[in-house]
Design an enzyme around this catalytic site. Structure first.
Site, PDB file in Angstrom:
ATOM      1  N   ILE A  22       0.828  -1.224   0.000  1.00  0.00           N
ATOM      2  CA  ILE A  22       0.000   0.000   0.000  1.00  0.00           C
ATOM      3  C   ILE A  22       0.856   1.265   0.000  1.00  0.00           C
ATOM      4  CG2 ILE A  22      -0.250   0.282   2.521  1.00  0.00           C
ATOM      5  CD1 ILE A  22      -3.275   0.792   1.959  1.00  0.00           C
ATOM      6  N   ASN A  59      -2.190   1.762  15.782  1.00  0.00           N
ATOM      7  CA  ASN A  59      -2.612   1.440  17.152  1.00  0.00           C
ATOM      8  C   ASN A  59      -3.005   2.758  17.809  1.00  0.00           C
ATOM      9  OD1 ASN A  59      -0.245   2.666  18.549  1.00  0.00           O
ATOM     10  ND2 ASN A  59       0.846   1.037  17.465  1.00  0.00           N
ATOM     11  N   GLY A  76       4.008  -4.356  11.007  1.00  0.00           N
ATOM     12  CA  GLY A  76       3.045  -4.550   9.920  1.00  0.00           C
ATOM     13  C   GLY A  76       2.936  -3.359   8.978  1.00  0.00           C
ATOM     14  N   VAL A  77       1.690  -3.087   8.561  1.00  0.00           N
ATOM     15  CA  VAL A  77       1.505  -2.000   7.583  1.00  0.00           C
ATOM     16  C   VAL A  77       1.825  -0.640   8.228  1.00  0.00           C
ATOM     17  CG1 VAL A  77      -0.976  -1.655   8.009  1.00  0.00           C
ATOM     18  CG2 VAL A  77      -0.019  -1.151   5.747  1.00  0.00           C
ATOM     19  N   ASP A  78       1.600  -0.533   9.526  1.00  0.00           N
ATOM     20  CA  ASP A  78       1.930   0.706  10.265  1.00  0.00           C
ATOM     21  C   ASP A  78       3.427   0.993  10.135  1.00  0.00           C
ATOM     22  OD1 ASP A  78       1.301   1.673  13.772  1.00  0.00           O
ATOM     23  OD2 ASP A  78       1.781   2.849  11.997  1.00  0.00           O
ATOM     24  N   SER A 113      -6.871  -4.901  10.975  1.00  0.00           N
ATOM     25  CA  SER A 113      -7.037  -5.831  12.116  1.00  0.00           C
ATOM     26  C   SER A 113      -6.795  -7.294  11.797  1.00  0.00           C
ATOM     27  CB  SER A 113      -8.440  -5.702  12.747  1.00  0.00           C
ATOM     28  OG  SER A 113      -8.481  -4.573  13.588  1.00  0.00           O
ATOM     29  N   THR A 114      -6.521  -7.642  10.534  1.00  0.00           N
ATOM     30  CA  THR A 114      -6.396  -9.073  10.177  1.00  0.00           C
ATOM     31  C   THR A 114      -4.977  -9.597  10.339  1.00  0.00           C
ATOM     32  OG1 THR A 114      -5.937  -8.699   7.815  1.00  0.00           O
ATOM     33  CG2 THR A 114      -8.270  -8.828   8.486  1.00  0.00           C
ATOM     34  N   GLY A 115      -4.061  -8.774  10.800  1.00  0.00           N
ATOM     35  CA  GLY A 115      -2.684  -9.247  11.036  1.00  0.00           C
ATOM     36  C   GLY A 115      -2.465  -9.473  12.517  1.00  0.00           C
ATOM     37  N   TYR A 133      -3.626  -8.078  14.984  1.00  0.00           N
ATOM     38  CA  TYR A 133      -4.823  -7.993  15.844  1.00  0.00           C
ATOM     39  C   TYR A 133      -5.741  -9.201  15.714  1.00  0.00           C
ATOM     40  CZ  TYR A 133      -3.774  -3.249  17.508  1.00  0.00           C
ATOM     41  OH  TYR A 133      -3.204  -2.143  18.112  1.00  0.00           O
TER      42      TYR A 133
END
Ligand code: APR
Length: 169
Positions: free
Chosen positions: A11, A24, A32-34, A117-119, A121
């Site tokens: 992304i 978060n 992750g993506v963050d 949320s699918t990683g 979390y």
């Protein structure tokens, strides 16, 4: 009519008005993506995030994109999956809805979502995809002229196959 697109990839490389960050509640970065978004945007993103004083789960805040191809980042902390009895479904819906509302309020026309949320979390992917698609479709029906394109960006095969099985008949 808003175009709904599906992409497999990173992304941080998308040139859109806003990419959404699965953040978060501190908004001070993570993995992750963050982590990928902060790495690609550079240190100024964290500097701006520090001034936002965090963000509650399900809400959304907007920053500039800095060194990203995207003009803005919309940060939204998704819910941690705890079995589904802690309002997780509604909170995930809020992430999509509030991110789209923020884009609309800022006159943005193209927005890209990761699979929030699918990683880390742990939100079940097969449930998350239905919430994501329902939330985006509901918003686009309510505001048909607000957005030109919403892009779902999948990084892993499982998410991509789930979205493809529903979006591409
Ligand atoms: N581009 C697109 N999607 C990505 C990328 C990327 N570069 N990197 C990871 N993803 C995908 C993952 O494959 C997953 O499907 O983003 C989705 C969300 O996973 P996470 O990034 O783990 O986010 P989430 O599950 O919402 O957990 C958020 O993780 O990184 C920390 O600070 C973050 O504490 C927060 C938590």
């Amino acid at each position: 009519m808003t175009k709904i697109s599906l992409l497999k990839g990173d992304i941080t490389r998308l040139s859109v008005d806003a990419i959404v960050n699965a953040a978060n509640t501190s908004l001070l970065g993570g993995g992750g993506v963050d982590g990928a978004i902060h790495k690609a945007a550079g240190p100024e993103l964290l500097e701006e995030c520090r001034k936002l004083n965090g963000c509650p789960t399900g809400e959304a805040k907007i920053t500039k994109g800095y060194q990203l191809a995207a003009r803005h980042v919309i940060h939204t902390p998704g819910p941690v999956w705890n079995g589904g009895n802690r309002n997780e479904i509604n909170l995930l819906h809020n992430c999509y809805h509030n991110s789209l509302e923020l884009a609309r309020e800022n006159g943005l026309k193209t927005i890209a979502f990761p699979n929030i949320s699918t990683g880390v979390y742990g939100f079940p992917k097969d449930k998350a995809v239905m919430i994501a698609l329902f939330s985006v479709n509901q918003f686009c029906r309510e505001f048909p002229d607000a957005l030109e394109e919403v892009v779902f960006v999948c990084f892993d095969d499982e998410n991509y196959d789930l979205y493809k099985s529903i979006l591409i008949k």
